[in-house]
Design an enzyme around this catalytic site. Structure first.
Site, PDB file in Angstrom:
ATOM      1  N   CYS A  93       0.748  -1.226   0.194  1.00 12.82           N
ATOM      2  CA  CYS A  93      -0.164   0.031  -0.129  1.00 12.82           C
ATOM      3  C   CYS A  93       1.158   1.498   0.054  1.00 12.82           C
ATOM      4  O   CYS A  93       1.725   1.755   1.048  1.00 12.82           O
ATOM      5  CB  CYS A  93      -1.238   0.098   1.461  1.00 12.82           C
ATOM      6  SG  CYS A  93      -1.910   1.298   1.816  1.00 12.82           S
ATOM      7  N   CYS A 123       0.068   3.799   3.016  1.00 11.48           N
ATOM      8  CA  CYS A 123       0.658   3.016   3.970  1.00 11.48           C
ATOM      9  C   CYS A 123       2.040   3.608   3.988  1.00 11.48           C
ATOM     10  O   CYS A 123       2.746   3.422   5.478  1.00 11.48           O
ATOM     11  CB  CYS A 123       0.506   1.434   4.077  1.00 11.48           C
ATOM     12  SG  CYS A 123      -1.454   1.475   3.675  1.00 11.48           S
TER      13      CYS A 123
END
Length: 142
Positions: free
Chosen positions: A30, A33
């Site tokens: 991600c 993230c």
């Protein structure tokens, strides 16, 4: 760097903690993230005395993500006295005061001052936040 934990660690490290705990539900693949990771690290360093920070990789611990109803990454969940008190999904920017986390996480409780256009967050639908949850749901459905 925040310690990575699994669902089996949750009761000991999160729910039974004497200080508030911020859990970062993330995924290695991600991009948001990865952008959020240094922010979470800064928060951990700045609040080491008053806040514990842990990370849960939702790819390797889907049970934890399911148990805590995490459907997207990154999701930050704040626990206090063994209960979820705040949640924020997605990335965010520093606010006008230089805070690294959304107001809902910083305050450790939901703010009744939230207005449409403020950073998104998802209130917990419980007795304390029921009215705010209804307000958010109504606005989100428009």
């Amino acid at each position: 760097m925040a310690e990575r934990i699994k669902l089996s660690d949750f009761e000991e490290k999160v729910l039974n903690s004497s200080v508030p705990v911020l859990v970062d539900f993330y995924s290695d693949s991600c991009v948001p993230c990865k952008r959020l990771a240094p922010v979470v690290g800064t928060v951990e360093d700045e609040r080491a005395e008053s806040l514990s920070v842990y990370k849960v990789n939702i790819n390797f611990d889907a049970d934890a993500a399911s148990e805590y109803e995490v459907t997207a990454a990154p999701t930050l969940v704040l626990f206090k006295d063994g209960k979820e008190t705040a949640r924020h999904t997605g990335v965010f920017r520093k606010d006008e005061n230089g805070n690294n986390l959304p107001k809902t996480i910083i305050s450790r409780e939901y703010s009744s001052e939230w207005k449409p256009g403020d950073e998104p967050y998802y209130p917990v639908n419980d007795e304390k936040n029921g009215q705010l949850y209804a307000q958010y749901k109504e606005l989100a459905e428009k």
